[in-house]
Design a protein around this motif. Sequence first.
Motif, PDB file in Angstrom:
ATOM      1  N   ALA A  65       4.506  18.165 -10.996  1.00  0.00           N
ATOM      2  CA  ALA A  65       3.763  18.287  -9.733  1.00  0.00           C
ATOM      3  C   ALA A  65       3.778  16.959  -8.983  1.00  0.00           C
ATOM      4  CB  ALA A  65       2.324  18.716 -10.017  1.00  0.00           C
ATOM      5  N   ILE A  66       3.631  15.863  -9.725  1.00  0.00           N
ATOM      6  CA  ILE A  66       3.658  14.529  -9.116  1.00  0.00           C
ATOM      7  C   ILE A  66       5.036  14.260  -8.513  1.00  0.00           C
ATOM      8  CG2 ILE A  66       3.575  12.041  -9.607  1.00  0.00           C
ATOM      9  CD1 ILE A  66       1.514  12.712 -11.826  1.00  0.00           C
ATOM     10  N   ALA A  67       6.084  14.578  -9.286  1.00  0.00           N
ATOM     11  CA  ALA A  67       7.458  14.340  -8.822  1.00  0.00           C
ATOM     12  C   ALA A  67       7.753  15.122  -7.540  1.00  0.00           C
ATOM     13  CB  ALA A  67       8.447  14.739  -9.919  1.00  0.00           C
ATOM     14  N   ALA A  68       7.288  16.363  -7.494  1.00  0.00           N
ATOM     15  CA  ALA A  68       7.547  17.220  -6.333  1.00  0.00           C
ATOM     16  C   ALA A  68       6.877  16.684  -5.068  1.00  0.00           C
ATOM     17  CB  ALA A  68       7.066  18.638  -6.627  1.00  0.00           C
ATOM     18  N   ALA A  69       5.754  15.980  -5.238  1.00  0.00           N
ATOM     19  CA  ALA A  69       4.982  15.490  -4.082  1.00  0.00           C
ATOM     20  C   ALA A  69       5.278  14.036  -3.726  1.00  0.00           C
ATOM     21  CB  ALA A  69       3.486  15.658  -4.366  1.00  0.00           C
ATOM     22  N   ALA A  70       6.070  13.360  -4.555  1.00  0.00           N
ATOM     23  CA  ALA A  70       6.257  11.903  -4.410  1.00  0.00           C
ATOM     24  C   ALA A  70       6.770  11.467  -3.040  1.00  0.00           C
ATOM     25  CB  ALA A  70       7.195  11.384  -5.503  1.00  0.00           C
ATOM     26  N   GLY A  71       7.560  12.304  -2.400  1.00  0.00           N
ATOM     27  CA  GLY A  71       8.135  11.919  -1.117  1.00  0.00           C
ATOM     28  C   GLY A  71       7.265  12.233   0.090  1.00  0.00           C
ATOM     29  N   LYS A  72       6.135  12.860  -0.111  1.00  0.00           N
ATOM     30  CA  LYS A  72       5.316  13.339   1.016  1.00  0.00           C
ATOM     31  C   LYS A  72       4.478  12.285   1.737  1.00  0.00           C
ATOM     32  CE  LYS A  72       5.151  18.110  -0.620  1.00  0.00           C
ATOM     33  NZ  LYS A  72       4.298  19.212  -1.105  1.00  0.00           N
ATOM     34  N   PRO A  73       3.696  11.451   1.039  1.00  0.00           N
ATOM     35  CA  PRO A  73       2.835  10.508   1.766  1.00  0.00           C
ATOM     36  C   PRO A  73       3.618   9.411   2.478  1.00  0.00           C
ATOM     37  CG  PRO A  73       2.704  10.103  -0.598  1.00  0.00           C
ATOM     38  CD  PRO A  73       3.502  11.354  -0.426  1.00  0.00           C
ATOM     39  N   ASP A  74       3.143   9.028   3.654  1.00  0.00           N
ATOM     40  CA  ASP A  74       3.737   7.923   4.410  1.00  0.00           C
ATOM     41  C   ASP A  74       2.905   6.676   4.122  1.00  0.00           C
ATOM     42  OD1 ASP A  74       5.122   6.369   6.219  1.00  0.00           O
ATOM     43  OD2 ASP A  74       3.918   7.015   7.934  1.00  0.00           O
ATOM     44  N   ILE A  75       3.468   5.758   3.329  1.00  0.00           N
ATOM     45  CA  ILE A  75       2.741   4.551   2.899  1.00  0.00           C
ATOM     46  C   ILE A  75       3.240   3.343   3.684  1.00  0.00           C
ATOM     47  CG2 ILE A  75       2.247   3.049   0.929  1.00  0.00           C
ATOM     48  CD1 ILE A  75       2.789   5.556  -0.855  1.00  0.00           C
ATOM     49  N   LEU A  76       2.306   2.643   4.313  1.00  0.00           N
ATOM     50  CA  LEU A  76       2.671   1.474   5.114  1.00  0.00           C
ATOM     51  C   LEU A  76       1.877   0.263   4.635  1.00  0.00           C
ATOM     52  CD1 LEU A  76       4.407   0.677   7.590  1.00  0.00           C
ATOM     53  CD2 LEU A  76       2.377   1.082   9.001  1.00  0.00           C
ATOM     54  N   SER A  77       2.592  -0.794   4.234  1.00  0.00           N
ATOM     55  CA  SER A  77       1.942  -2.010   3.725  1.00  0.00           C
ATOM     56  C   SER A  77       2.060  -3.146   4.730  1.00  0.00           C
ATOM     57  CB  SER A  77       2.603  -2.455   2.412  1.00  0.00           C
ATOM     58  OG  SER A  77       2.443  -1.488   1.409  1.00  0.00           O
ATOM     59  N   GLY A  78       0.910  -3.744   5.084  1.00  0.00           N
ATOM     60  CA  GLY A  78       0.925  -4.954   5.911  1.00  0.00           C
ATOM     61  C   GLY A  78       1.177  -6.140   5.008  1.00  0.00           C
ATOM     62  N   THR A  79       1.944  -7.122   5.479  1.00  0.00           N
ATOM     63  CA  THR A  79       2.351  -8.228   4.592  1.00  0.00           C
ATOM     64  C   THR A  79       1.747  -9.585   4.964  1.00  0.00           C
ATOM     65  OG1 THR A  79       4.361  -8.558   5.907  1.00  0.00           O
ATOM     66  CG2 THR A  79       4.525  -7.093   3.995  1.00  0.00           C
ATOM     67  N   ASP A  80       0.659  -9.572   5.728  1.00  0.00           N
ATOM     68  CA  ASP A  80      -0.038 -10.819   6.055  1.00  0.00           C
ATOM     69  C   ASP A  80      -0.917 -11.196   4.856  1.00  0.00           C
ATOM     70  OD1 ASP A  80      -1.722 -12.835   6.900  1.00  0.00           O
ATOM     71  OD2 ASP A  80      -2.295 -11.859   8.778  1.00  0.00           O
ATOM     72  N   PRO A  81      -0.632 -12.334   4.186  1.00  0.00           N
ATOM     73  CA  PRO A  81      -1.399 -12.686   2.982  1.00  0.00           C
ATOM     74  C   PRO A  81      -2.897 -12.907   3.237  1.00  0.00           C
ATOM     75  CG  PRO A  81      -0.018 -14.525   3.662  1.00  0.00           C
ATOM     76  CD  PRO A  81       0.393 -13.350   4.490  1.00  0.00           C
ATOM     77  N   THR A  82      -3.264 -13.235   4.481  1.00  0.00           N
ATOM     78  CA  THR A  82      -4.681 -13.464   4.779  1.00  0.00           C
ATOM     79  C   THR A  82      -5.408 -12.155   5.066  1.00  0.00           C
ATOM     80  OG1 THR A  82      -4.251 -13.816   7.133  1.00  0.00           O
ATOM     81  CG2 THR A  82      -4.206 -15.756   5.706  1.00  0.00           C
ATOM     82  N   ASP A  83      -4.641 -11.096   5.350  1.00  0.00           N
ATOM     83  CA  ASP A  83      -5.259  -9.796   5.639  1.00  0.00           C
ATOM     84  C   ASP A  83      -4.292  -8.667   5.290  1.00  0.00           C
ATOM     85  OD1 ASP A  83      -6.998  -7.837   6.567  1.00  0.00           O
ATOM     86  OD2 ASP A  83      -6.236  -7.957   8.629  1.00  0.00           O
ATOM     87  N   THR A  85      -2.933  -5.211   4.478  1.00  0.00           N
ATOM     88  CA  THR A  85      -3.454  -3.869   4.758  1.00  0.00           C
ATOM     89  C   THR A  85      -2.594  -2.823   4.075  1.00  0.00           C
ATOM     90  OG1 THR A  85      -2.088  -3.766   6.757  1.00  0.00           O
ATOM     91  CG2 THR A  85      -4.352  -4.552   7.025  1.00  0.00           C
ATOM     92  N   ILE A  86      -3.162  -1.644   3.872  1.00  0.00           N
ATOM     93  CA  ILE A  86      -2.357  -0.530   3.375  1.00  0.00           C
ATOM     94  C   ILE A  86      -2.922   0.774   3.930  1.00  0.00           C
ATOM     95  CG2 ILE A  86      -3.655  -0.355   1.179  1.00  0.00           C
ATOM     96  CD1 ILE A  86      -0.671   0.356   0.022  1.00  0.00           C
ATOM     97  N   THR A  87      -2.017   1.574   4.495  1.00  0.00           N
ATOM     98  CA  THR A  87      -2.429   2.864   5.042  1.00  0.00           C
ATOM     99  C   THR A  87      -1.577   3.976   4.438  1.00  0.00           C
ATOM    100  OG1 THR A  87      -0.892   2.736   6.924  1.00  0.00           O
ATOM    101  CG2 THR A  87      -3.109   1.835   7.267  1.00  0.00           C
ATOM    102  N   VAL A  88      -2.162   5.149   4.346  1.00  0.00           N
ATOM    103  CA  VAL A  88      -1.436   6.339   3.902  1.00  0.00           C
ATOM    104  C   VAL A  88      -1.628   7.397   4.985  1.00  0.00           C
ATOM    105  CG1 VAL A  88      -1.210   8.115   2.136  1.00  0.00           C
ATOM    106  CG2 VAL A  88      -1.856   5.795   1.468  1.00  0.00           C
ATOM    107  N   ASP A  89      -0.504   7.840   5.541  1.00  0.00           N
ATOM    108  CA  ASP A  89      -0.551   8.807   6.651  1.00  0.00           C
ATOM    109  C   ASP A  89      -1.480   8.323   7.766  1.00  0.00           C
ATOM    110  OD1 ASP A  89       1.172  10.361   5.135  1.00  0.00           O
ATOM    111  OD2 ASP A  89      -0.419  11.621   4.321  1.00  0.00           O
ATOM    112  N   GLY A  90      -1.441   7.019   8.012  1.00  0.00           N
ATOM    113  CA  GLY A  90      -2.228   6.439   9.098  1.00  0.00           C
ATOM    114  C   GLY A  90      -3.676   6.131   8.764  1.00  0.00           C
ATOM    115  N   VAL A  91      -4.104   6.440   7.529  1.00  0.00           N
ATOM    116  CA  VAL A  91      -5.498   6.198   7.116  1.00  0.00           C
ATOM    117  C   VAL A  91      -5.587   4.902   6.305  1.00  0.00           C
ATOM    118  CG1 VAL A  91      -7.450   7.102   5.780  1.00  0.00           C
ATOM    119  CG2 VAL A  91      -5.953   8.682   7.024  1.00  0.00           C
ATOM    120  N   ASP A  92      -6.527   4.037   6.650  1.00  0.00           N
ATOM    121  CA  ASP A  92      -6.745   2.793   5.901  1.00  0.00           C
ATOM    122  C   ASP A  92      -7.337   3.139   4.537  1.00  0.00           C
ATOM    123  OD1 ASP A  92      -7.503   0.380   4.831  1.00  0.00           O
ATOM    124  OD2 ASP A  92      -8.911  -0.154   6.419  1.00  0.00           O
ATOM    125  N   VAL A  93      -6.597   2.824   3.474  1.00  0.00           N
ATOM    126  CA  VAL A  93      -7.064   3.185   2.128  1.00  0.00           C
ATOM    127  C   VAL A  93      -7.351   1.960   1.257  1.00  0.00           C
ATOM    128  CG1 VAL A  93      -5.912   5.430   2.116  1.00  0.00           C
ATOM    129  CG2 VAL A  93      -4.674   3.424   1.288  1.00  0.00           C
TER     130      VAL A  93
END
Length: 231
Positions: A65-83, A85-93
């Motif tokens: 079930a995990i393997a089948a869903a692995a490609g679905k979420p859109d994960i975006l990582s901010g790379t500023d060391p002072t701040d 960020t990480i969002t999933v499907d546009g939501v701050d998580v």
Amino acid sequence: MENGAARTAQPVIVAIDGPSGTGKSSTSKAVAAQLGLSYLDTGAQYRAITWWMVTNGIDTDDPHAIAAAAGKPDILSGTDPTDPTITVDGVDVSGPIRTQEVTSKVSAVSAVPEVRSRITELQRAIASSAVTGIVVEGRDIGTTVLPDADLKIFLTASPEARAARRSGELKGADVDATREALIKRDAADSSRKTSPLAKADDAVEVDTTDLTLPQVIECVVTLVEEKRAGK
């Protein structure tokens, strides 16, 4: 002047691996900020995909079930060391991924090859696009994700020291319970078939048991600067 220009022109990729509670995140962020590098917390990405699985009702005890869903979420990582960020499907998580529920399930989700493949691809893309260079922290960066990193560092510490630090971070946590959880997580991460937690053959090991955080940061900054100077 010429040396400074050369440094700016030469991006440096630093891989920092090790188990939880070694000061990995604090060290990586501080080193990146001090040296003007980008920063990536790969553990947060695995937590993010785990959070998405839990939130969307995927059975985290079922690898298929995990393997089948692995490609679905859109994960975006901010790379500023002072701040960072990480969002999933546009939501701050950044907050939700640190819950005990996610922590207890992240090893199982991370062990699924399709998840590791998806996240590894994401991590390599971020590292290759870092203009000035990047500090990437995780558990399999030097061995699997970025085997050609310019500098590989493996942080270690005794289970007791790591538990004390983690329980300090997790307010109200019991040190003994935290120690047991850390040992269990280490065993799971070190024994998984895909990209286990391991020290790369060419990594510099830094034992942080008896070091303060500023001392660890200073040690790593020195290693990075030596690597840059030798390029």
